[in-house]
Write a protein that holds these residues in place. Structure first.
Motif, PDB file in Angstrom:
ATOM      1  N   GLU A 236       0.832  -1.200   0.000  1.00  0.00           N
ATOM      2  CA  GLU A 236       0.000   0.000   0.000  1.00  0.00           C
ATOM      3  C   GLU A 236       0.873   1.259   0.000  1.00  0.00           C
ATOM      4  N   ARG A 239       1.563   3.333   3.522  1.00  0.00           N
ATOM      5  CA  ARG A 239       2.464   2.860   4.574  1.00  0.00           C
ATOM      6  C   ARG A 239       3.916   3.105   4.184  1.00  0.00           C
ATOM      7  N   ARG A 265      -6.091  -3.884   7.473  1.00  0.00           N
ATOM      8  CA  ARG A 265      -6.309  -3.132   6.247  1.00  0.00           C
ATOM      9  C   ARG A 265      -7.809  -2.823   6.116  1.00  0.00           C
ATOM     10  N   ARG A 266      -8.149  -2.066   5.083  1.00  0.00           N
ATOM     11  CA  ARG A 266      -9.543  -1.639   4.921  1.00  0.00           C
ATOM     12  C   ARG A 266     -10.499  -2.823   4.875  1.00  0.00           C
ATOM     13  N   GLU A 279      -8.414   3.011   3.951  1.00  0.00           N
ATOM     14  CA  GLU A 279      -7.147   2.319   4.178  1.00  0.00           C
ATOM     15  C   GLU A 279      -6.358   3.093   5.235  1.00  0.00           C
TER      16      GLU A 279
END
Length: 582
Positions: A236, A239, A265-266, A279
């Motif tokens: 992602e 991050r 996570r989402r 997210e």
């Protein structure tokens, strides 16, 4: 019977001098003699039995050995010192105490029997009380053989320490004999004592401790370069170490890699909460030799800007403990409770474990927190008032200690944050001490009430987020909301140097039933017992010792303005299933 110094007890009276007849020069000294002496053994027994009394946590064999060995040595020295003072008094008054030889042998025999019985009973009571502590903490008790091994090892440590002090005594006498050739008697004694003390300090600090720290630092640096098991770089862009991040995976260090690799996570947040989510953002900058604390904090701000973290509702500056470690219960709680509409910002400031970092350089934790929070705070304030995230600060243990150093006092804290969450704060924190001192009358030290709980709440269990320790409702919890969680059995919170000479309020008040009622304050003993509890303070069930876990979810809910007494079991169960320890 007692006689004046010049009296003659008679030619046919067999006597034995117990206390005050002067000994030949060199027969003994204050701490160690060539043979064990009864006054020292009496002192060692008293302090040794005290060392077997309970503290917060069940003891391993080495904890028992540590407490017992040091206490026996100190008690032996105190016993000899008291006997020496009595001899001085007797000599100054001309008093002589004598006893027939046969009676003296019986006194020794009875005394030896009494000491042996006291020791056996102390061991029995210690085993029973250690099992009781384990039950209170919902932990498995250690086997009896561990207790017995600890006692044997403590006796061995006692013997080794006596040999050490005996060697120092011999060295002192060597220095004194040598210096008497060219110095007066009193001066030579003082000079010899100073030389021995200097040698002990030099060897302890500049040789042994310095080499230990050097070795530990080298090992910590090597460990920091390792990747924690099962962790891979995030994909992602939200991050650090992930897509588009200037902070490489390798630069984050072992703990930083764990921070950005772990957490929900989402999709996981939506699965658990059954609501739409974003997210979560996690940014982290590792410690590097080519950049200062200020430059590391600047790197964190760059990452916050890159990930658009200032557009989130909640931004948490989370100060790590030693090595850069952040307990996953903190960031995951925030992310689940905000549906991912959050950003976590942190940075590494040391490779050392918390305990060693605190002993050798706790000021770096304070400086790192001041620098990081200051730069993030400035970046937030550069945005228009209506487009700023709510700013929080959090941390555990050394991270809490450093984070609290950001603020000059309570008013400064409430003026600069929208909320704070600290767990397991070492009591040497200046802000912690200020708040505890200002507690309302009638509230115990383990759970102080500050201004009826309108902004700041100390929490020992979940109910303290709405009620005081005795169940009385607190006032409305208004923003900014601050929570300080501290378990009654956490030695990191309750240890302090003044335990050597002063009984603390938390022990005198005896407010918590989670602490055994058999625990008593004793000079030195309580100090050493709680110190030895520290290394094992995380090897207990959650909610005890230095472990803060499931209860952080409702507590973070309260800090974020939600109902701290609502049902968060689905989030807690998900975090328990997902939480990876390395």
């Amino acid at each position: 019977m007692a006689h004046a110094a010049g009296d003659d007890p008679g030619p046919n009276s067999a006597t034995h001098d117990l206390v005050v007849v002067p000994r030949p020069p060199g027969a003994g000294d204050l701490l160690v003699t060539a043979r064990l002496r009864w006054p020292g053994l009496l002192g060692a027994t008293v302090l040794g039995l005290s060392a077997l009394s309970p503290s917060f946590l069940p003891r391993t064999w080495w904890m028992t050995a540590f407490n017992l060995g040091l206490s026996l040595t100190l008690g032996y020295g105190l016993g000899l010192a008291l006997a020496w003072l009595l001899r001085l008094f007797a000599r100054s008054t001309g008093l002589v105490v004598q006893m027939r030889a046969g009676a003296a042998r019986w006194v020794r025999l009875v005394l030896a029997l009494v000491l042996a019985l006291l020791l056996l009973d102390g061991v029995r009571r210690s085993i029973v009380l250690q099992d009781d502590i384990a039950r209170r903490l919902r932990a498995a008790p250690y086997p009896t053989t561990d207790h017995l091994l600890g006692i044997v090892a403590g006796l061995v440590l006692f013997g080794a320490l006596l040999l050490l002090f005996r060697s120092l005594r011999a060295l002192f006498r060597l220095f004194r004999r040598t210096s008497r050739r060219f110095l007066p008697g009193l001066v030579s004694g003082v000079v010899s004592l100073v030389l021995v003390v200097w040698l002990v300090v030099f060897v302890s600090n500049d040789v042994l401790f310095a080499r230990f720290v050097e070795s530990a630092s080298r090992k910590a640096t090597e460990v920091n370069a390792e990747t924690p098991p099962g962790r891979v770089p995030p994909t992602e862009s939200t991050r650090s170490g992930g897509t588009g991040s200037p902070e490489t995976w390798e630069s984050l260090g072992r703990q930083g890699q764990g921070v950005v690799a772990d957490g929900p996570r989402r999709a996981r947040i939506e699965e658990v909460t059954h609501r739409p989510a974003k997210e979560p953002i996690r940014v982290y900058a590792g410690k590097r030799g080519d950049r200062s604390l200020e430059e590391t904090a600047d790197a964190v701000v760059v990452e916050l800007e890159r990930t658009h973290a200032f557009d989130r509702s909640v931004l948490v500056v989370m100060m790590p403990a030693g090595e850069g470690w952040i307990p996953e219960w903190h960031p995951s709680s925030v992310e689940f409770l905000t549906q991912g509409d959050s950003a976590i910002a942190s940075m590494q400031y040391t490779y050392l474990p918390s305990a060693l970092a605190y002993v050798t350089d706790k000021s770096t934790a304070e400086q790192a927190a001041q620098v990081l929070f200051g730069k993030v705070e400035a970046a937030v304030h550069r945005r228009p008032p209506g487009r700023r995230p709510k700013l929080y600060i959090a941390g555990e243990s050394l991270g809490a200690y450093g984070g609290q150093a950001v603020f000059t006092d309570k008013d400064d804290l409430l003026r600069r944050v929208d909320g704070a969450m600290w767990t397991g704060t070492p009591r040497m924190s200046r802000l912690w001490q200020e708040l505890t001192t200002q507690r309302q009358p009638g509230s115990p030290e383990i759970a102080p009430v500050i201004d009826d709980g309108h902004h700041i709440r100390f929490v020992t269990e979940r109910q303290n987020s709405v009620n005081d320790f005795y169940g009385r409702p607190l006032g409305e919890w208004r923003a900014p909301r601050v929570a300080l969680a501290q378990n009654p059995t956490d030695p990191i919170v309750w240890w302090s140097p003044d335990l050597l000479w002063r009984e603390p309020d938390w022990l005198r008040e005896r407010a918590s039933t989670r602490v055994t009622s058999a625990m008593r304050w004793m000079p030195w003993v309580t100090f050493s017992q709680i110190a030895s509890d520290m290394p094992r303070s995380v090897d207990v069930p959650g909610g005890e010792g230095h472990r803060y876990q499931e209860d952080l979810v409702p507590l973070w809910a309260g800090v974020l303005g939600k109902d701290p007494m609502a049902d968060y079991r689905s989030i807690q169960e998900a975090m328990r299933a997902d939480y990876h320890v390395f």
